[in-house]
Design an enzyme around this catalytic site. Structure first.
Site, PDB file in Angstrom:
ATOM      1  CE1 TYR A 287       3.036   6.774  12.319  1.00 48.29           C
ATOM      2  CE2 TYR A 287       3.339   9.143  12.449  1.00 48.29           C
ATOM      3  CZ  TYR A 287       3.373   7.965  11.729  1.00 48.29           C
ATOM      4  OH  TYR A 287       3.775   7.976  10.402  1.00 48.29           O
TER       5      TYR A 287
ATOM      6  CB  SER B 243      -0.899   0.001   1.250  1.00 48.77           C
ATOM      7  OG  SER B 243      -1.716   1.158   1.303  1.00 48.77           O
ATOM      8  N   GLY B 244       0.266   2.367  -0.375  1.00 45.88           N
ATOM      9  CA  GLY B 244       0.822   3.702  -0.159  1.00 45.88           C
ATOM     10  C   GLY B 244       2.278   3.890  -0.559  1.00 45.88           C
TER      11      GLY B 244
ATOM     12  CE  LYS C 148       6.510   6.028  11.394  1.00 50.46           C
ATOM     13  NZ  LYS C 148       7.018   5.079  10.399  1.00 50.46           N
TER      14      LYS C 148
ATOM     15  CB  ILE D  19       2.617  10.993   1.981  1.00 50.03           C
ATOM     16  CG1 ILE D  19       3.980  11.568   2.433  1.00 50.03           C
ATOM     17  CG2 ILE D  19       2.692  10.387   0.585  1.00 50.03           C
ATOM     18  CD1 ILE D  19       4.538  12.677   1.592  1.00 50.03           C
TER      19      ILE D  19
ATOM     20  CB  ALA E 208       7.109   7.814  21.227  1.00 51.10           C
TER      21      ALA E 208
HETATM   22  N1  LIG Z   1       1.157   8.848   4.716  1.00 50.04           N
HETATM   23  C1  LIG Z   1       1.828   9.769   5.431  1.00 50.04           C
HETATM   24  O1  LIG Z   1       1.465  10.959   5.491  1.00 50.04           O
HETATM   25  C2  LIG Z   1       3.084   9.377   6.165  1.00 50.04           C
HETATM   26  C3  LIG Z   1       3.847  10.406   6.714  1.00 50.04           C
HETATM   27  C4  LIG Z   1       5.013  10.091   7.383  1.00 50.04           C
HETATM   28  C5  LIG Z   1       5.397   8.761   7.496  1.00 50.04           C
HETATM   29  N2  LIG Z   1       4.638   7.789   6.969  1.00 50.04           N
HETATM   30  C6  LIG Z   1       5.087   6.405   7.131  1.00 50.04           C
HETATM   31  O2  LIG Z   1       5.206   5.792   5.876  1.00 50.04           O
HETATM   32  C7  LIG Z   1       5.006   4.383   6.025  1.00 50.04           C
HETATM   33  C8  LIG Z   1       3.975   3.929   5.020  1.00 50.04           C
HETATM   34  O3  LIG Z   1       2.739   4.553   5.338  1.00 50.04           O
HETATM   35  P1  LIG Z   1       1.569   4.743   4.284  1.00 50.04           P
HETATM   36  O4  LIG Z   1       1.082   6.106   4.440  1.00 50.04           O
HETATM   37  O5  LIG Z   1       1.986   4.240   2.950  1.00 50.04           O
HETATM   38  O6  LIG Z   1       0.477   3.788   4.945  1.00 50.04           O
HETATM   39  P2  LIG Z   1      -0.446   2.625   4.355  1.00 50.04           P
HETATM   40  O7  LIG Z   1      -1.426   2.358   5.429  1.00 50.04           O
HETATM   41  O8  LIG Z   1      -0.909   2.952   2.998  1.00 50.04           O
HETATM   42  O9  LIG Z   1       0.573   1.381   4.236  1.00 50.04           O
HETATM   43  C9  LIG Z   1       1.090   0.740   5.356  1.00 50.04           C
HETATM   44  C10 LIG Z   1       1.358  -0.722   4.976  1.00 50.04           C
HETATM   45  O10 LIG Z   1       1.986  -1.350   6.110  1.00 50.04           O
HETATM   46  C11 LIG Z   1       1.416  -2.649   6.234  1.00 50.04           C
HETATM   47  N3  LIG Z   1       1.548  -3.132   7.615  1.00 50.04           N
HETATM   48  C12 LIG Z   1       0.878  -2.698   8.718  1.00 50.04           C
HETATM   49  N4  LIG Z   1       1.241  -3.425   9.774  1.00 50.04           N
HETATM   50  C13 LIG Z   1       2.167  -4.327   9.347  1.00 50.04           C
HETATM   51  C14 LIG Z   1       2.906  -5.343   9.972  1.00 50.04           C
HETATM   52  N5  LIG Z   1       2.755  -5.616  11.284  1.00 50.04           N
HETATM   53  N6  LIG Z   1       3.800  -6.053   9.228  1.00 50.04           N
HETATM   54  C15 LIG Z   1       3.946  -5.797   7.918  1.00 50.04           C
HETATM   55  N7  LIG Z   1       3.241  -4.868   7.241  1.00 50.04           N
HETATM   56  C16 LIG Z   1       2.363  -4.132   7.969  1.00 50.04           C
HETATM   57  C17 LIG Z   1      -0.048  -2.464   5.838  1.00 50.04           C
HETATM   58  O11 LIG Z   1      -0.653  -3.709   5.509  1.00 50.04           O
HETATM   59  C18 LIG Z   1       0.090  -1.514   4.661  1.00 50.04           C
HETATM   60  O12 LIG Z   1       0.235  -2.217   3.441  1.00 50.04           O
HETATM   61  C19 LIG Z   1       4.606   4.159   7.481  1.00 50.04           C
HETATM   62  O13 LIG Z   1       5.736   3.761   8.222  1.00 50.04           O
HETATM   63  C20 LIG Z   1       4.140   5.535   7.915  1.00 50.04           C
HETATM   64  O14 LIG Z   1       4.263   5.716   9.302  1.00 50.04           O
HETATM   65  C21 LIG Z   1       3.481   8.054   6.300  1.00 50.04           C
END
Ligand SMILES: NC(=O)c1ccc[n+]([C@@H]2O[C@H](COP(=O)([O-])OP(=O)(O)OC[C@H]3O[C@@H](n4cnc5c(N)ncnc54)[C@H](O)[C@@H]3O)[C@@H](O)[C@H]2O)c1
Length: 258
Positions: free
Chosen positions: A170, A28-29, A174, A203, A172
């Site tokens: 969250y 995802s994402g 990060k 994002i 903490a």
């Molecule tokens: N989207 C934002 O604004 C943003 C900002 C800063 C950091 N992040 C970080 O970027 C990363 C990706 O986030 P995203 O926005 O793409 O989120 P998202 O929810 O689209 O994707 C997260 C993915 O992690 C997987 N996942 C969750 N728990 C898991 C586990 N225990 N083992 C393996 N996989 C697992 C989910 O199935 C999912 O596919 C995360 O670490 C998030 O904290 C996101």
């Protein structure tokens, strides 16, 4: 002016062809976008996720089709991580030498209302997961006897630096990822494995689907980022073009939190 001994600029290899890249949270994402960009750059991609079907769905989006593989991995669980690493090695014929720690969750609550379970979920997936996967990856690469030249990118968050209301667990987790990055970077650089991290801002992904419109006023660029805008930076940090970057925290935020 005296001529320097050697003014030649060597051009590092700009391709990831021949490299195996493992991405956690690849279903995802941002993780999915990382898989797409790394495949475009020539890497063989191991898409891992707790949701195997989502990882398989990512596979269908990758150029170079059959060389890529999808593997189930729960980053919180040591045996799941070690089994997945072994499966990646067996299916690809060698250990991954590139890693993106992207799996994450964001459980949101004010600090006075944060219960043990939601605190633990943030820490277990985001921080312990990054530790377990990095340890398994580096062990497998160093024991493989292959060229150990490796690179790791951890996906932290800008709020791991700034803090953020309602996100105690969250932020903490990060902040922990930022300091874990620096420690791993210091320990693994001498073993030819570079470790860096990226601090995304807001994002557009399923994680941020329910967000307040007010946030936009805080972002100098005035918009949320796209997952591929993070993935391009990740690809650079995994590439030899960033060969002198170790323990860096690169902000990809549209100016938020600088
Ligand atoms: N989207 C934002 O604004 C943003 C900002 C800063 C950091 N992040 C970080 O970027 C990363 C990706 O986030 P995203 O926005 O793409 O989120 P998202 O929810 O689209 O994707 C997260 C993915 O992690 C997987 N996942 C969750 N728990 C898991 C586990 N225990 N083992 C393996 N996989 C697992 C989910 O199935 C999912 O596919 C995360 O670490 C998030 O904290 C996101």
């Amino acid at each position: 002016m005296t001529a320097s001994a050697d003014t030649t600029i060597t051009t590092p290899s700009c391709t990831l062809a021949g490299r195996i890249a493992l991405v956690t949270g690849g279903g995802s994402g941002i993780g999915r976008a990382c898989c797409q960009v790394l495949a475009r750059e020539g890497a063989q991609v191991v898409v891992t996720d707790i949701n195997l079907q989502a990882a398989k769905d990512t596979l269908t989006l990758l150029p170079g089709g059959r060389q890529h593989v999808a593997v189930a991995m729960d980053v919180r669980d040591r045996s799941s991580v070690e089994d997945a690493m072994k499966s990646a090695q067996d299916q690809c014929g060698a250990s991954p030498s590139l890693l993106v720690n992207c799996a994450g969750v964001a459980i949101i609550a004010p600090i006075l209302e944060t219960d043990d379970d939601s605190w633990k979920k943030n820490i277990d997936v985001n921080l312990t997961g990054s530790f377990l996967v990095t340890q398994a990856f580096a062990t497998s690469l160093l024991e493989s006897g292959n060229d150990p030249r490796g690179a790791v990118v951890n996906i932290a968050s800008i709020v791991g630096k700034t803090g953020c209301t309602n996100r105690g667990g969250y932020t903490a987790s990060k902040g922990g990822v930022i300091s874990l990055t620096k420690t791993c970077a210091a320990e693994l650089a001498s073993k030819a494995i570079r470790v860096n991290c990226v601090l995304p801002g807001l994002i557009d992904t399923p994680m941020t689907a329910r967000r307040s419109k007010d946030l936009m006023r805080l972002i100098p660029l005035g918009r949320a980022g796209r997952p591929e805008e993070v993935a391009e930076v990740v690809a650079f940090l995994l590439n030899e073009r960033s060969s002198y970057m170790v323990g860096a925290c690169v902000e990809v935020t549209g100016g938020y939190g600088m």
